[in-house]
Scaffold this motif. Sequence first.
Motif, mmCIF file in Angstrom:
data_model
loop_
_atom_site.group_PDB
_atom_site.id
_atom_site.type_symbol
_atom_site.label_atom_id
_atom_site.label_comp_id
_atom_site.label_asym_id
_atom_site.label_seq_id
_atom_site.Cartn_x
_atom_site.Cartn_y
_atom_site.Cartn_z
ATOM 1 N N ARG A 1 27.173 -16.752 -7.376
ATOM 2 C CA ARG A 1 26.309 -17.696 -8.085
ATOM 3 C C ARG A 1 27.169 -18.663 -8.892
ATOM 4 O O ARG A 1 28.343 -18.413 -9.132
ATOM 5 N N ARG A 2 26.543 -19.750 -9.337
ATOM 6 C CA ARG A 2 27.258 -20.705 -10.189
ATOM 7 C C ARG A 2 27.086 -20.308 -11.650
ATOM 8 O O ARG A 2 26.085 -19.702 -12.016
ATOM 9 N N GLY B 1 19.842 -13.515 -12.137
ATOM 10 C CA GLY B 1 20.360 -14.687 -11.483
ATOM 11 C C GLY B 1 21.299 -15.433 -12.391
ATOM 12 O O GLY B 1 21.871 -14.851 -13.298
ATOM 13 N N VAL B 2 21.448 -16.710 -12.149
ATOM 14 C CA VAL B 2 22.352 -17.523 -12.940
ATOM 15 C C VAL B 2 21.936 -17.491 -14.404
ATOM 16 O O VAL B 2 20.751 -17.516 -14.708
#
Length: 264
Positions: free
Chosen positions: A59-60, A262-263
Amino acid sequence: MDRQSLTNAAARLQLSRIDFFDSIDSTNAFALRLADTGESGPALVAADAQTSGRGRMNRRWITNPGSSLAFSLLIHPAGSQQAKLQLFSALASLAVCRVLNRQLGITAQIKWPNDILINRQKTAGILCEAVWAGESLQAVVIGIGINVTKGSLPVESSLQYPATYLEAHLADSVDRTSLLVNIVSEILTLKDELGIERFMNEYNQMLAFKDEPVRIIMGESVTGGTLVGSDPSGNLILDTGTGLTAIAAGDLHLRPETSTTGVC
Ligand code: BTN
């Protein structure tokens, strides 16, 4: 970030080098490049902003200028620590929680395997990356990103898990330089206790969602159960109703689903 304080800290903490960038692709990527050149470490790489910050599971990770802490520590595990790669995330998590508590009076918790939560909202993420020579663990890069000001939060639409930032829980602004130095110091001290009973007890005390129903998702595999704690290898122990299961990796989701990871 105060460069002179960072330079002074490098000497005090016996770091082999310290690199600070106004902007960089990723501090983890830079630290891995240092490892490739044979840097002995411990070496610290910090940046005010990242253009390609990396999160878990490809992920970023967004690091906006002046808003966060983003840094990576390159260390070479001692012989006895080479079989304990999984515990380096626990080490970093514990160090961050201790320092948030001592320096800022914030009570944080650890969302296995490597998120730091305040009031069940994510305020920091940890990405450990390993350098191998064949079967042998040569070095570990511990990357830590902490949301400090409101400007650190990604836009709402890209958030997949509720997020917060340190200053939302404080009356004063955060001295990012001393926070960074204190966390690095804590990691270097704690690493000699990696996985011992006292370390694991404290880690287990700080784990979020104990006794709550959770699901661990890893690719196509989903394991549901009640979160019991962590074993001495850093595996998450779930009570599935038919017994205890140890899980080595995955994303933790609450059950019934109230959020996803998540991010950020
Ligand atoms: C996650 O929650 O997915 C882990 C995020 C880790 C982000 C930090 S910021 C400093 C270091 N450099 C990176 O590129 N990533 C880590």
